[in-house]
Design a protein around this motif. Structure first.
Motif, PDB file in Angstrom:
ATOM      1  N   GLU A  66       0.969  -1.346   0.084  1.00 37.83           N
ATOM      2  CA  GLU A  66       0.253  -0.171   0.149  1.00 37.83           C
ATOM      3  C   GLU A  66       0.600   1.108   0.290  1.00 37.83           C
ATOM      4  O   GLU A  66       0.380   2.567  -0.541  1.00 37.83           O
ATOM      5  CB  GLU A  66      -0.899  -0.244   1.592  1.00 37.83           C
ATOM      6  CG  GLU A  66      -1.647  -1.059   1.222  1.00 37.83           C
ATOM      7  CD  GLU A  66      -2.416  -1.241   2.096  1.00 37.83           C
ATOM      8  OE1 GLU A  66      -2.265  -0.438   3.819  1.00 37.83           O
ATOM      9  OE2 GLU A  66      -3.883  -1.716   2.275  1.00 37.83           O
ATOM     10  N   THR A 114      -7.843   1.621 -17.354  1.00 35.09           N
ATOM     11  CA  THR A 114      -9.209   0.659 -16.276  1.00 35.09           C
ATOM     12  C   THR A 114      -9.716   0.541 -18.272  1.00 35.09           C
ATOM     13  O   THR A 114      -9.928   1.721 -18.616  1.00 35.09           O
ATOM     14  CB  THR A 114      -9.829   1.769 -15.375  1.00 35.09           C
ATOM     15  OG1 THR A 114     -10.432   2.355 -15.902  1.00 35.09           O
ATOM     16  CG2 THR A 114      -8.976   0.907 -14.819  1.00 35.09           C
ATOM     17  N   GLU A 154      -2.833  14.162  -4.147  1.00 31.24           N
ATOM     18  CA  GLU A 154      -3.291  12.649  -3.417  1.00 31.24           C
ATOM     19  C   GLU A 154      -4.479  12.834  -3.284  1.00 31.24           C
ATOM     20  O   GLU A 154      -4.463  14.191  -2.293  1.00 31.24           O
ATOM     21  CB  GLU A 154      -2.186  12.690  -2.938  1.00 31.24           C
ATOM     22  CG  GLU A 154      -2.605  10.987  -2.455  1.00 31.24           C
ATOM     23  CD  GLU A 154      -1.483  10.107  -1.162  1.00 31.24           C
ATOM     24  OE1 GLU A 154      -2.065   9.820  -0.420  1.00 31.24           O
ATOM     25  OE2 GLU A 154      -0.201  11.087  -1.100  1.00 31.24           O
ATOM     26  N   ASN A 157      -8.900   8.802  -0.647  1.00 38.43           N
ATOM     27  CA  ASN A 157      -8.667   7.252  -0.894  1.00 38.43           C
ATOM     28  C   ASN A 157      -8.108   6.970  -1.660  1.00 38.43           C
ATOM     29  O   ASN A 157      -7.162   6.122  -2.050  1.00 38.43           O
ATOM     30  CB  ASN A 157     -10.110   7.418  -2.281  1.00 38.43           C
ATOM     31  CG  ASN A 157      -9.358   7.947  -3.553  1.00 38.43           C
ATOM     32  OD1 ASN A 157      -8.620   8.738  -3.664  1.00 38.43           O
ATOM     33  ND2 ASN A 157     -10.484   7.186  -4.964  1.00 38.43           N
ATOM     34  N   ASN A 159      -6.327   7.747  -4.520  1.00 38.85           N
ATOM     35  CA  ASN A 159      -5.705   8.053  -5.665  1.00 38.85           C
ATOM     36  C   ASN A 159      -4.501   9.708  -5.965  1.00 38.85           C
ATOM     37  O   ASN A 159      -4.925  10.285  -5.237  1.00 38.85           O
ATOM     38  CB  ASN A 159      -6.741   8.190  -6.594  1.00 38.85           C
ATOM     39  CG  ASN A 159      -8.179   6.798  -6.626  1.00 38.85           C
ATOM     40  OD1 ASN A 159      -7.698   5.559  -6.713  1.00 38.85           O
ATOM     41  ND2 ASN A 159      -8.865   6.813  -7.360  1.00 38.85           N
ATOM     42  N   GLU A 179      -6.233  10.685 -13.960  1.00 45.50           N
ATOM     43  CA  GLU A 179      -6.022  10.066 -12.280  1.00 45.50           C
ATOM     44  C   GLU A 179      -5.503   8.827 -12.386  1.00 45.50           C
ATOM     45  O   GLU A 179      -5.882   7.722 -12.947  1.00 45.50           O
ATOM     46  CB  GLU A 179      -7.373   9.480 -11.880  1.00 45.50           C
ATOM     47  CG  GLU A 179      -7.604   9.672 -10.177  1.00 45.50           C
ATOM     48  CD  GLU A 179      -8.735   9.492  -9.586  1.00 45.50           C
ATOM     49  OE1 GLU A 179      -9.414   9.580  -9.274  1.00 45.50           O
ATOM     50  OE2 GLU A 179      -9.877  10.412 -10.413  1.00 45.50           O
ATOM     51  N   SER A 181      -4.911   5.377  -9.993  1.00 41.54           N
ATOM     52  CA  SER A 181      -5.500   3.863  -8.315  1.00 41.54           C
ATOM     53  C   SER A 181      -4.445   3.169  -8.765  1.00 41.54           C
ATOM     54  O   SER A 181      -3.703   2.645  -9.897  1.00 41.54           O
ATOM     55  CB  SER A 181      -6.801   3.523  -8.966  1.00 41.54           C
ATOM     56  OG  SER A 181      -7.582   3.520  -7.948  1.00 41.54           O
ATOM     57  N   TYR A 182      -4.334   2.883  -7.361  1.00 45.32           N
ATOM     58  CA  TYR A 182      -3.271   2.062  -6.994  1.00 45.32           C
ATOM     59  C   TYR A 182      -4.202   0.577  -6.361  1.00 45.32           C
ATOM     60  O   TYR A 182      -4.802   0.294  -5.369  1.00 45.32           O
ATOM     61  CB  TYR A 182      -1.885   2.340  -5.633  1.00 45.32           C
ATOM     62  CG  TYR A 182      -1.011   0.792  -5.861  1.00 45.32           C
ATOM     63  CD1 TYR A 182       0.457   0.937  -6.564  1.00 45.32           C
ATOM     64  CD2 TYR A 182      -1.108   0.090  -4.780  1.00 45.32           C
ATOM     65  CE1 TYR A 182       1.364   0.399  -6.652  1.00 45.32           C
ATOM     66  CE2 TYR A 182      -0.399  -0.748  -4.504  1.00 45.32           C
ATOM     67  CZ  TYR A 182       0.693  -1.008  -5.701  1.00 45.32           C
ATOM     68  OH  TYR A 182       1.790  -2.044  -5.276  1.00 45.32           O
ATOM     69  N   GLN A 183      -4.089  -0.719  -7.493  1.00 45.57           N
ATOM     70  CA  GLN A 183      -4.394  -1.865  -7.228  1.00 45.57           C
ATOM     71  C   GLN A 183      -3.410  -3.038  -7.578  1.00 45.57           C
ATOM     72  O   GLN A 183      -3.652  -3.488  -8.291  1.00 45.57           O
ATOM     73  CB  GLN A 183      -6.635  -2.398  -7.299  1.00 45.57           C
ATOM     74  CG  GLN A 183      -6.944  -1.292  -6.764  1.00 45.57           C
ATOM     75  CD  GLN A 183      -8.108  -1.323  -7.477  1.00 45.57           C
ATOM     76  OE1 GLN A 183      -8.137  -2.523  -7.854  1.00 45.57           O
ATOM     77  NE2 GLN A 183      -9.576  -1.148  -6.604  1.00 45.57           N
ATOM     78  N   TRP A 186      -0.273   1.161 -10.163  1.00 43.96           N
ATOM     79  CA  TRP A 186      -0.689   1.218 -10.285  1.00 43.96           C
ATOM     80  C   TRP A 186      -0.985   1.279 -12.202  1.00 43.96           C
ATOM     81  O   TRP A 186      -1.020   1.489 -13.000  1.00 43.96           O
ATOM     82  CB  TRP A 186       0.721   2.645  -9.754  1.00 43.96           C
ATOM     83  CG  TRP A 186       0.997   3.420  -9.441  1.00 43.96           C
ATOM     84  CD1 TRP A 186       1.915   2.978  -8.403  1.00 43.96           C
ATOM     85  CD2 TRP A 186      -0.088   4.253  -8.074  1.00 43.96           C
ATOM     86  NE1 TRP A 186       2.170   3.745  -7.327  1.00 43.96           N
ATOM     87  CE2 TRP A 186       0.721   4.349  -7.578  1.00 43.96           C
ATOM     88  CE3 TRP A 186      -1.362   4.673  -7.898  1.00 43.96           C
ATOM     89  CZ2 TRP A 186      -0.015   5.322  -5.882  1.00 43.96           C
ATOM     90  CZ3 TRP A 186      -1.870   5.335  -6.998  1.00 43.96           C
ATOM     91  CH2 TRP A 186      -0.890   5.891  -5.903  1.00 43.96           C
ATOM     92  N   VAL A 189      -7.222   5.351 -14.114  1.00 43.46           N
ATOM     93  CA  VAL A 189      -9.005   5.255 -13.963  1.00 43.46           C
ATOM     94  C   VAL A 189     -10.200   6.465 -14.992  1.00 43.46           C
ATOM     95  O   VAL A 189     -10.831   6.249 -14.918  1.00 43.46           O
ATOM     96  CB  VAL A 189      -9.307   4.915 -12.910  1.00 43.46           C
ATOM     97  CG1 VAL A 189      -8.515   4.204 -12.274  1.00 43.46           C
ATOM     98  CG2 VAL A 189      -8.458   6.063 -11.756  1.00 43.46           C
TER      99      VAL A 189
END
Length: 204
Positions: A66, A114, A154, A157, A159, A179, A181-183, A186, A189
């Motif tokens: 994270e 995405t 930043e 959430n 992002n 933008e 997002s990290y899941q 990176w 999105v």
């Protein structure tokens, strides 16, 4: 009379010997049971301790994942990969080689952007027919330019929004917001082009 006393003595002696034998036989069994119980308790405690250590390692690993920052290297890698995939190899009729549908092309972007964010670009730059996928001859979209100044904001959430203002002969001055997002990694999105001097740039 003497014979009776002797018989009684022998009987008593026999009972005592049998009792001693039974006692000596039971003692090792009890000791083995106690040792087994202690070993079982130790094994359970060791298993519980190992489980706690494994859970702590997993938590530490998640925290490490994270905390991975969005670096300039990652921004350049993702934005350049987006353009590289968008520039599909085509024949003289603008038919895409090796990719026959929009869905298959979208799947190539999985590690970069995405599906929801890339679909407007696919719909704008490509047309799908029964015999395959074709590119619409036009210019590339205004995009992030490596080496030019940019800002990073930043969000709550986690992002990160990368903002940049550039100028191209075709589009003039434009602003772009990407933008991330990290899941597990990176990914882009969202992409937007805020108006410059109250002039909205219609890209897609």
């Amino acid at each position: 009379m003497k014979q009776y006393k002797l018989s009684t003595f022998l009987t008593g002696l026999t009972i005592i010997i049998i009792g001693l034998l039974l006692f000596s036989y039971q003692s090792p069994i009890n000791k083995n049971i106690e040792a087994g119980e202690k070993e079982q308790v130790y094994s359970q405690a060791q298993y519980a301790n190992n489980s706690i250590m494994m859970k702590e390692d997993i938590v530490q690993w998640n925290k490490t994942v994270e905390q991975l920052p969005l670096t300039e290297e990652i921004i350049i890698e993702k934005t350049e990969s987006f353009i590289d995939i968008l520039l599909q190899d085509i024949d003289e009729d603008y038919k895409v080689k090796g990719v026959s549908s929009k869905e298959a092309l979208i799947n190539q972007f999985n590690d970069v952007i995405t599906k929801e964010a890339v679909e407007p670009y696919i719909d704008f730059y490509f047309e799908e027919f029964e015999d395959g996928l074709y590119i619409v001859p036009t210019e590339l979209p205004p995009w992030f330019i490596a080496g030019e100044p940019y800002e990073m904001d930043e969000l709550e959430n986690g992002n990160v929004i990368v903002k940049q203002e550039n100028e191209l002969d075709l589009y003039g001055v434009y602003q772009i917001e990407i933008e991330f997002s990290y899941q597990e990694d990176w990914r882009i999105v969202r992409v937007e082009y805020p108006p410059v001097n109250e002039e909205q740039l219609d890209i897609i």
